[in-house]
Structure formats: structure tokens, C-alpha cells
Design a protein around this motif. Structure first.
Motif, PDB file in Angstrom:
ATOM      1  N   THR A  78       0.798  -1.229   0.000  1.00  0.00           N
ATOM      2  CA  THR A  78       0.000   0.000   0.000  1.00  0.00           C
ATOM      3  C   THR A  78       0.831   1.279   0.000  1.00  0.00           C
ATOM      4  N   VAL A  79       2.106   1.202   0.362  1.00  0.00           N
ATOM      5  CA  VAL A  79       2.955   2.404   0.392  1.00  0.00           C
ATOM      6  C   VAL A  79       3.488   2.683  -1.009  1.00  0.00           C
ATOM      7  N   SER A  80       3.197   3.879  -1.522  1.00  0.00           N
ATOM      8  CA  SER A  80       3.517   4.219  -2.910  1.00  0.00           C
ATOM      9  C   SER A  80       5.003   4.063  -3.220  1.00  0.00           C
ATOM     10  N   LYS A  81       5.869   4.535  -2.336  1.00  0.00           N
ATOM     11  CA  LYS A  81       7.309   4.455  -2.584  1.00  0.00           C
ATOM     12  C   LYS A  81       7.772   3.005  -2.654  1.00  0.00           C
ATOM     13  N   GLU A  82       7.253   2.166  -1.766  1.00  0.00           N
ATOM     14  CA  GLU A  82       7.619   0.750  -1.777  1.00  0.00           C
ATOM     15  C   GLU A  82       7.175   0.079  -3.074  1.00  0.00           C
ATOM     16  N   ARG A  83       5.973   0.440  -3.535  1.00  0.00           N
ATOM     17  CA  ARG A  83       5.474  -0.134  -4.795  1.00  0.00           C
ATOM     18  C   ARG A  83       6.353   0.275  -5.964  1.00  0.00           C
ATOM     19  N   LYS A  84       6.724   1.543  -5.996  1.00  0.00           N
ATOM     20  CA  LYS A  84       7.559   2.044  -7.088  1.00  0.00           C
ATOM     21  C   LYS A  84       8.890   1.302  -7.135  1.00  0.00           C
ATOM     22  N   GLU A  85       9.493   1.106  -5.967  1.00  0.00           N
ATOM     23  CA  GLU A  85      10.781   0.395  -5.898  1.00  0.00           C
ATOM     24  C   GLU A  85      10.615  -1.067  -6.280  1.00  0.00           C
ATOM     25  N   LEU A  86       9.520  -1.679  -5.824  1.00  0.00           N
ATOM     26  CA  LEU A  86       9.261  -3.091  -6.128  1.00  0.00           C
ATOM     27  C   LEU A  86       9.044  -3.289  -7.625  1.00  0.00           C
ATOM     28  N   VAL A  87       8.250  -2.420  -8.229  1.00  0.00           N
ATOM     29  CA  VAL A  87       7.962  -2.536  -9.661  1.00  0.00           C
ATOM     30  C   VAL A  87       9.240  -2.389 -10.482  1.00  0.00           C
ATOM     31  N   ALA A  88      10.069  -1.419 -10.130  1.00  0.00           N
ATOM     32  CA  ALA A  88      11.334  -1.224 -10.851  1.00  0.00           C
ATOM     33  C   ALA A  88      12.225  -2.456 -10.705  1.00  0.00           C
ATOM     34  N   TYR A  89      12.297  -3.001  -9.493  1.00  0.00           N
ATOM     35  CA  TYR A  89      13.120  -4.188  -9.244  1.00  0.00           C
ATOM     36  C   TYR A  89      12.644  -5.375 -10.075  1.00  0.00           C
ATOM     37  N   LEU A  90      11.316  -5.602 -10.099  1.00  0.00           N
ATOM     38  CA  LEU A  90      10.775  -6.752 -10.824  1.00  0.00           C
ATOM     39  C   LEU A  90      10.992  -6.623 -12.326  1.00  0.00           C
ATOM     40  N   LEU A  91      10.807  -5.398 -12.858  1.00  0.00           N
ATOM     41  CA  LEU A  91      10.999  -5.206 -14.296  1.00  0.00           C
ATOM     42  C   LEU A  91      12.460  -5.384 -14.694  1.00  0.00           C
ATOM     43  N   GLN A  92      13.360  -4.993 -13.810  1.00  0.00           N
ATOM     44  CA  GLN A  92      14.775  -5.228 -14.083  1.00  0.00           C
ATOM     45  C   GLN A  92      15.102  -6.719 -14.017  1.00  0.00           C
ATOM     46  N   LYS A  93      14.487  -7.411 -13.081  1.00  0.00           N
ATOM     47  CA  LYS A  93      14.756  -8.846 -12.901  1.00  0.00           C
ATOM     48  C   LYS A  93      14.353  -9.649 -14.131  1.00  0.00           C
ATOM     49  N   VAL A  94      13.256  -9.246 -14.776  1.00  0.00           N
ATOM     50  CA  VAL A  94      12.789  -9.984 -15.956  1.00  0.00           C
ATOM     51  C   VAL A  94      13.211  -9.299 -17.256  1.00  0.00           C
ATOM     52  N   ASN A  95      14.131  -8.350 -17.140  1.00  0.00           N
ATOM     53  CA  ASN A  95      14.721  -7.679 -18.302  1.00  0.00           C
ATOM     54  C   ASN A  95      13.681  -6.960 -19.168  1.00  0.00           C
ATOM     55  N   LEU A  96      12.774  -6.249 -18.495  1.00  0.00           N
ATOM     56  CA  LEU A  96      11.759  -5.468 -19.209  1.00  0.00           C
ATOM     57  C   LEU A  96      11.793  -3.989 -18.826  1.00  0.00           C
ATOM     58  N   TYR A  97      12.787  -3.584 -18.066  1.00  0.00           N
ATOM     59  CA  TYR A  97      12.771  -2.215 -17.539  1.00  0.00           C
ATOM     60  C   TYR A  97      12.768  -1.174 -18.661  1.00  0.00           C
ATOM     61  N   GLU A  98      13.535  -1.415 -19.708  1.00  0.00           N
ATOM     62  CA  GLU A  98      13.589  -0.421 -20.792  1.00  0.00           C
ATOM     63  C   GLU A  98      12.293  -0.386 -21.603  1.00  0.00           C
ATOM     64  N   HIS A  99      11.441  -1.385 -21.403  1.00  0.00           N
ATOM     65  CA  HIS A  99      10.145  -1.423 -22.094  1.00  0.00           C
ATOM     66  C   HIS A  99       8.993  -1.143 -21.134  1.00  0.00           C
ATOM     67  N   ARG A 100       9.307  -0.560 -19.982  1.00  0.00           N
ATOM     68  CA  ARG A 100       8.332  -0.418 -18.900  1.00  0.00           C
ATOM     69  C   ARG A 100       7.156   0.482 -19.240  1.00  0.00           C
ATOM     70  N   LYS A 101       7.335   1.418 -20.180  1.00  0.00           N
ATOM     71  CA  LYS A 101       6.262   2.368 -20.487  1.00  0.00           C
ATOM     72  C   LYS A 101       5.408   1.921 -21.672  1.00  0.00           C
TER      73      LYS A 101
END
Length: 290
Positions: free
Chosen positions: A106-129
Motif C-alpha cells: 500500500t505504500v507508494s514508494k515501496e510499490r515504485k521500488e518493487l515494480v522497478a526491481y521486478l521489471l529489471q529482474k525480468v529484463n523489461l525495464y527499458e520497455h516499462r512504459k
């Protein structure tokens, strides 16, 4: 933590008995569930994922009664179904953020960090938008794994994850599954033998709702070692060979069928010993030859 399944049964209203006294014990690591389409794999996965009720039997995940304590299971479950829908215009960032919120972050900052971490883990960060709907098949499956990992799940279920992927995408997906399979119980349900051979040490073979084999990949191969022979034959002679021999499988090689047969010794002239593989075990079990 272990997943323990005991005498699980499921019969649908149309009379199909999808699960017949299924019993399995699955520990941490990658477990391959192999079977043809219609074997009952998806019925088992949906039951474990709390998406349908069982008629009878027991399932325990550690101290959790999976069939009765569904909310507890969902809190530590990651599930990638064979097909999953997405909001047409949602980007990967937006959709993962929404899913993380639903999962209790529920904490916005935690979600933002989690989402960035997960997208990097699955190699999709550069396609995140980009809209997830616009992703290739392999990218969508990697996104599916990212959403599976929200909440640090203890049980991860992936149902037919590599169907339709090209060889490059399949290899990338193998590497990703292998990495996350070190941290949780990961069940890989598939009809693609190569998936199990590449990724799993423990496996089961399922057909028509029943478990035909449960053990290690190496022990499965031992069942047919030295008992598989091959021969290149003419197409019009296939029926005769099927009548005379226990034919495990046939496939075209150089335009001619190459048959594999199960036998205690070379059946006749022209047959040579074959390198037994997991596909031979699979078809031999499905055809009740072993």
C-alpha cells in the motif's frame, strides 16, 4: 516448506474425471509436471491456485490447508496461467503497480521500488512504459513472471509457459525460471518434454487425470535405458511395424519416419540401439509400455 497433495479428485459436470486420486509431495526447487493436452495438469494447477474446488482429497502447503484456507494461500502464491489477460492500454509499470496494490503493497514508494526491481529482474525495464498488450509472446511471459513474484511467494505455479515461444525466447525464459526456482516451490506444468529436461530434477508424468510416474528425471531415464531401438522405415510400412512392435514414437528424419520401439533386445535386423531420452519415457508411459 513442502506442498503435500493426497488423493485429490475433481470431476466436472460434463462427466470428465480430471483428477483421479492424485498424490504428490513437492519440495523447494523446480518440479516438472509433464503430460499431453487434456491430461488434467491445468485442473490440478487451478485447484492448487485456489481457482476451483476439489471434490475430495487434501492439499497442505506447510501448515496451510490449501483447500480451506484460500486467503492464506493467495498471500504466498505466484501464478502464471496458460493465458492471462491485460488491460489494453496499460503499461507494464501501471499494471504491475496496480497488481502490487491489490497484493497489499500500500505504500507508494515501496510499490515504485518493487515494480522497478521486478521489471529489471525480468529484463523489461527499458520497455516499462509500453503497453503490455504490444509485447511479444516472450516479453508477455516475462511480464507474467514479474507479477508472479509480487509478495515474495513461497509457491509459484506456471502453466504451459513456453508454448508458442521461439527458441531464443524459450532459452531466456528457461534462464529466468531456473533463477527464481532456487527460492521457492516452483511447479512447471507443460506438455513440452524439453522444458522438464532442461529445468527440473524432480518430475511427474500425468495422463487422463492420473499420475503415471513421480520421481527424478534420472530415475525416469533408467526405466528405458538399453531398451529403446530405432530404425528408419518407409511411410507405408508404419502400420505393420506398429502391429508387430511396441512403437514408442515416430518422427520424420530426412523425409522418412524414424521409429523408436521398446524391446528387451534388438527386435530384428535394421534396428540399432537408440540413446534413450525423456521423450521416450513420456510416450512409453502414456502408451502404457512401461
Amino acid at each position: 516448506m513442502k506442498l503435500e497433495i493426497l488423493n485429490l479428485n475433481k470431476q466436472y459436470a460434463n462427466g470428465v474425471h480430471a483428477l483421479k486420486d492424485v498424490s504428490l509431495t513437492i519440495g523447494k526447487g523446480m518440479f516438472g509436471l509433464l503430460g499431453p493436452n487434456g491430461a488434467g495438469k491445468s485442473s490440478l494447477m487451478r485447484t492448487l491456485a485456489t481457482l476451483q474446488e476439489a471434490d475430495s482429497g487434501e492439499v497442505r502447503l506447510g501448515e496451510i490447508d490449501v483447500l480451506k484456507e484460500k486467503d492464506k494461500v493467495r498471500g504466498i502464491l505466484g501464478y502464471l496461467p496458460q493465458e492471462f489477460g491485460v488491460y489494453p492500454r496499460s503499461s507494464a509499470v501501471e499494471l504491475l503497480d496496480h497488481l502490487a496494490l491489490l497484493k497489499g503493497v500500500t505504500v507508494s514508494k515501496e510499490r515504485k521500488e518493487l515494480v522497478a526491481y521486478l521489471l529489471q529482474k525480468v529484463n523489461l525495464y527499458e520497455h516499462r512504459k509500453k503497453a503490455v498488450k504490444s509485447y511479444s509472446g516472450g516479453m508477455r511471459q516475462r511480464f507474467g513472471i514479474a507479477q508472479c513474484l509480487i509478495g515474495n511467494p513461497k509457491l509459484i505455479i506456471v502453466d504451459e509457459p513456453t508454448a508458442g515461444l521461439d527458441p531464443g525466447e524459450r532459452n531466456r525464459f528457461y534462464n529466468l525460471l531456473s533463477e527464481i526456482g532456487e527460492e521457492a516451490i516452483l511447479i512447471l506444468s507443460t506438455h513440452i518434454v524439453q522444458d522438464v529436461r532442461e529445468l527440473c530434477t524432480q518430475m511427474a508424468i500425468m495422463n487422463q487425470g492420473e499420475m503415471l510416474y513421480n520421481g527424478t528425471v534420472d530415475d525416469a531415464l533408467d526405466l528405458i535405458q538399453g531398451k529403446v531401438y530405432e530404425k528408419s522405415v518407409e511411410k507405408n510400412s508404419l502400420p505393420d511395424y506398429r502391429e508387430k512392435h511396441d512403437v514408442i514414437s515416430d518422427k520424420l528424419v530426412g523425409g522418412k519416419p524414424l521409429i523408436h520401439v521398446f524391446a528387451q533386445q534388438a527386435p530384428e535386423e535394421g534396428f540399432t540401439p537408440a540413446d534413450a531420452n525423456l521423450e521416450d519415457v513420456f510416450f512409453a508411459k502414456i502408451n502404457q509400455l512401461i
